[in-house]
Design an enzyme around this catalytic site. Sequence first.
Site, PDB file in Angstrom:
ATOM      1  N   LYS A 180     -86.744 -51.055  28.840  1.00  0.00           N
ATOM      2  CA  LYS A 180     -87.986 -50.989  29.623  1.00  0.00           C
ATOM      3  C   LYS A 180     -88.445 -52.415  29.881  1.00  0.00           C
ATOM      4  CE  LYS A 180     -90.965 -48.034  31.330  1.00  0.00           C
ATOM      5  NZ  LYS A 180     -90.739 -46.683  31.887  1.00  0.00           N
ATOM      6  N   ASP A 230     -91.738 -47.833  37.707  1.00  0.00           N
ATOM      7  CA  ASP A 230     -92.646 -47.138  36.785  1.00  0.00           C
ATOM      8  C   ASP A 230     -94.046 -47.377  37.363  1.00  0.00           C
ATOM      9  OD1 ASP A 230     -92.838 -45.745  34.030  1.00  0.00           O
ATOM     10  OD2 ASP A 230     -94.279 -47.344  33.768  1.00  0.00           O
TER      11      ASP A 230
HETATM   12  P1  NDP Z   1     -98.017 -44.474  39.491  1.00  0.00           P
HETATM   13  O1  NDP Z   1     -98.444 -45.875  39.378  1.00  0.00           O
HETATM   14  O2  NDP Z   1     -97.363 -43.999  40.746  1.00  0.00           O
HETATM   15  O3  NDP Z   1     -99.268 -43.498  39.212  1.00  0.00           O
HETATM   16  C1  NDP Z   1    -100.027 -43.541  38.049  1.00  0.00           C
HETATM   17  C2  NDP Z   1    -101.232 -42.656  38.263  1.00  0.00           C
HETATM   18  O4  NDP Z   1    -101.944 -42.503  37.044  1.00  0.00           O
HETATM   19  C3  NDP Z   1    -102.207 -43.259  39.253  1.00  0.00           C
HETATM   20  O5  NDP Z   1    -102.819 -42.217  39.979  1.00  0.00           O
HETATM   21  C4  NDP Z   1    -103.218 -43.955  38.347  1.00  0.00           C
HETATM   22  O6  NDP Z   1    -104.484 -44.145  38.899  1.00  0.00           O
HETATM   23  C5  NDP Z   1    -103.295 -42.938  37.232  1.00  0.00           C
HETATM   24  N1  NDP Z   1    -103.821 -43.530  36.013  1.00  0.00           N
HETATM   25  C6  NDP Z   1    -103.429 -44.667  35.404  1.00  0.00           C
HETATM   26  N2  NDP Z   1    -104.166 -44.891  34.314  1.00  0.00           N
HETATM   27  C7  NDP Z   1    -105.046 -43.866  34.235  1.00  0.00           C
HETATM   28  C8  NDP Z   1    -106.067 -43.521  33.330  1.00  0.00           C
HETATM   29  N3  NDP Z   1    -106.351 -44.294  32.286  1.00  0.00           N
HETATM   30  N4  NDP Z   1    -106.763 -42.381  33.555  1.00  0.00           N
HETATM   31  C9  NDP Z   1    -106.494 -41.606  34.609  1.00  0.00           C
HETATM   32  N5  NDP Z   1    -105.529 -41.882  35.508  1.00  0.00           N
HETATM   33  C10 NDP Z   1    -104.828 -42.994  35.323  1.00  0.00           C
HETATM   34  O7  NDP Z   1     -97.082 -44.195  38.224  1.00  0.00           O
HETATM   35  P2  NDP Z   1     -96.012 -43.048  37.998  1.00  0.00           P
HETATM   36  O8  NDP Z   1     -96.489 -41.777  38.611  1.00  0.00           O
HETATM   37  O9  NDP Z   1     -94.687 -43.578  38.341  1.00  0.00           O
HETATM   38  O10 NDP Z   1     -96.038 -42.929  36.406  1.00  0.00           O
HETATM   39  C11 NDP Z   1     -96.980 -42.107  35.719  1.00  0.00           C
HETATM   40  C12 NDP Z   1     -96.489 -41.887  34.296  1.00  0.00           C
HETATM   41  O11 NDP Z   1     -95.196 -41.261  34.320  1.00  0.00           O
HETATM   42  C13 NDP Z   1     -96.307 -43.144  33.453  1.00  0.00           C
HETATM   43  O12 NDP Z   1     -96.573 -42.824  32.092  1.00  0.00           O
HETATM   44  C14 NDP Z   1     -94.822 -43.438  33.598  1.00  0.00           C
HETATM   45  O13 NDP Z   1     -94.318 -44.193  32.524  1.00  0.00           O
HETATM   46  C15 NDP Z   1     -94.276 -42.028  33.573  1.00  0.00           C
HETATM   47  N6  NDP Z   1     -92.941 -41.874  34.152  1.00  0.00           N
HETATM   48  C16 NDP Z   1     -92.684 -42.234  35.444  1.00  0.00           C
HETATM   49  C17 NDP Z   1     -91.431 -42.021  35.976  1.00  0.00           C
HETATM   50  C18 NDP Z   1     -91.129 -42.296  37.405  1.00  0.00           C
HETATM   51  O14 NDP Z   1     -90.029 -41.920  37.842  1.00  0.00           O
HETATM   52  N7  NDP Z   1     -92.035 -42.868  38.175  1.00  0.00           N
HETATM   53  C19 NDP Z   1     -90.327 -41.499  35.150  1.00  0.00           C
HETATM   54  C20 NDP Z   1     -90.728 -41.075  33.842  1.00  0.00           C
HETATM   55  C21 NDP Z   1     -91.988 -41.285  33.359  1.00  0.00           C
HETATM   56  P3  NDP Z   1    -104.919 -45.595  39.466  1.00  0.00           P
HETATM   57  O15 NDP Z   1    -104.327 -45.670  40.826  1.00  0.00           O
HETATM   58  O16 NDP Z   1    -106.399 -45.557  39.438  1.00  0.00           O
HETATM   59  O17 NDP Z   1    -104.364 -46.633  38.523  1.00  0.00           O
END
Ligand code: NDP
Length: 444
Positions: free
Chosen positions: A126, A166
């Site tokens: 990572k 990510d």
């Molecule tokens: P993105 O950056 O696309 O989206 C993250 C989302 O979560 C945004 O809407 C963000 O809002 C929101 N968010 C972040 N922090 C908070 C919080 N404290 N409270 C509420 N909402 C929050 O990321 P991903 O969708 O790619 O990733 C999301 C999760 O999935 C992470 O844990 C990542 O490690 C995991 N993951 C992702 C993979 C992938 O293929 N993308 C694969 C496996 C796991 P805001 O815009 O306000 O920050």
Amino acid sequence: MSYTDEVYERVVAQNPGEPEFHQAVREVLDSLKVVIDRNEEEYRSLSILERLVEPERIISFRVPWVDDNGNIQVNKGYRVQFNSAIGPYKGGLRFHPTVNQGILKFLGFEQIFKNSLTGLPIGGGKGGSNFDPKGKSDREVMAFCQSFMTELCKYIGADQDVPAGDIGVGGREIGFLYGQYKRIKGLYEGVLTGKGLTWGGSLIRTQATGYGVVYILDEIAKAHNDTLEGKTVIVTGSGNVAIYAVEKVTQLGAKVVAMCDSNGYVYDPDGIKLDIVKDIKEVKRGRIKEYADRVEGAVYTEGKGIWTIPCDIYLPCATQNELDLDGAKTLVANGCKYVAEGANMPTTLEGTAYLQENGVCFMPGKAANAGGVATSALEMTQNSMRLSWSAEEVDAKLHDIMVNIFKKVDDAAKRYDMPDNYVVGANIAGFEKVVEAMKAQGIV
Ligand code: NDP
């Protein structure tokens, strides 16, 4: 003291100030206790756990770049190469102000078991930076990505370490990173996944994590003689994972009534209109609040508390530790039956225990969100073969992988007399393959 407790204490003592890493290790070691106890002497003599919790390598570097005002900015950059027993390091890059070494160690550690569960030959890693792409111009993001890759390119390669996206790293960032890698190394190789479709990317990669969460959720429901049809769902976050989890679960007949971002959440009793969320988030890079301005009957609430809305299924797809004990209690009180983690470690240890003790089927992230990395590995395969598979082919493979992950997790839980304990099942099934490879490869 048991071997697992000893190693946990050692991790806490030797890795101060890294609570998320301690939490991830605690969860895994607690699950592995039943496996270790059966053969403690052998595991101890090989120092398997001490080696498992120590990254093979951590690269930490300076990332200087120039902003639009001509000022020099400096961020921290990292790559944690945790375990390569079963394949090249594989795991995303996270760009977010909260990123530090401890967070990346927790994510890299989780990645070892997740990647093992996919059945594909990929090790755990990572990386990322405390850089915040939010509010930056495209040129600033490019300048940062080029500087980041100028250093990172020395340590990665198609058969060595293959980063992906990510939080904060989507198609735009992968493009800038890939361009710089190619420019410096002169190699057109599959060194990153999540690439654009015209330059080596795989169809379905964008959708894979979210779709995968729902494919495994569907298997859990079937195993409990249930279906997703007609269920009320909450999906947290509104980023990549959340959006495609909403898309798939809606296709399977459920209704998603709430989503959020880090500022607040929207509730739409008629069901979230995903085209509007996509326009706000994917096109305009706006805030979820705007949904309520655009959709009649939808309500926006500032701050936390999305879990107070009653639901049958809760899919946390935002970030680590977003769901705590109080949230878990509210979900149970409101009759929630299923939780599948789209994000990495979004539920605290106490929250997870409460959900499990109160009959909620709980699938941990390392199994539930493994579809993303699995499809990244399919992208690597296509790059090596110089071929592109159709969306249907990739989707069918992703579906098979998620069904198989469910079988492995379910089977391991049953083998150790803890049916339906998918946390234990995922950790054990992931561990078994890695540990066999570590034993075979000697003391490295
Ligand atoms: P993105 O950056 O696309 O989206 C993250 C989302 O979560 C945004 O809407 C963000 O809002 C929101 N968010 C972040 N922090 C908070 C919080 N404290 N409270 C509420 N909402 C929050 O990321 P991903 O969708 O790619 O990733 C999301 C999760 O999935 C992470 O844990 C990542 O490690 C995991 N993951 C992702 C993979 C992938 O293929 N993308 C694969 C496996 C796991 P805001 O815009 O306000 O920050």
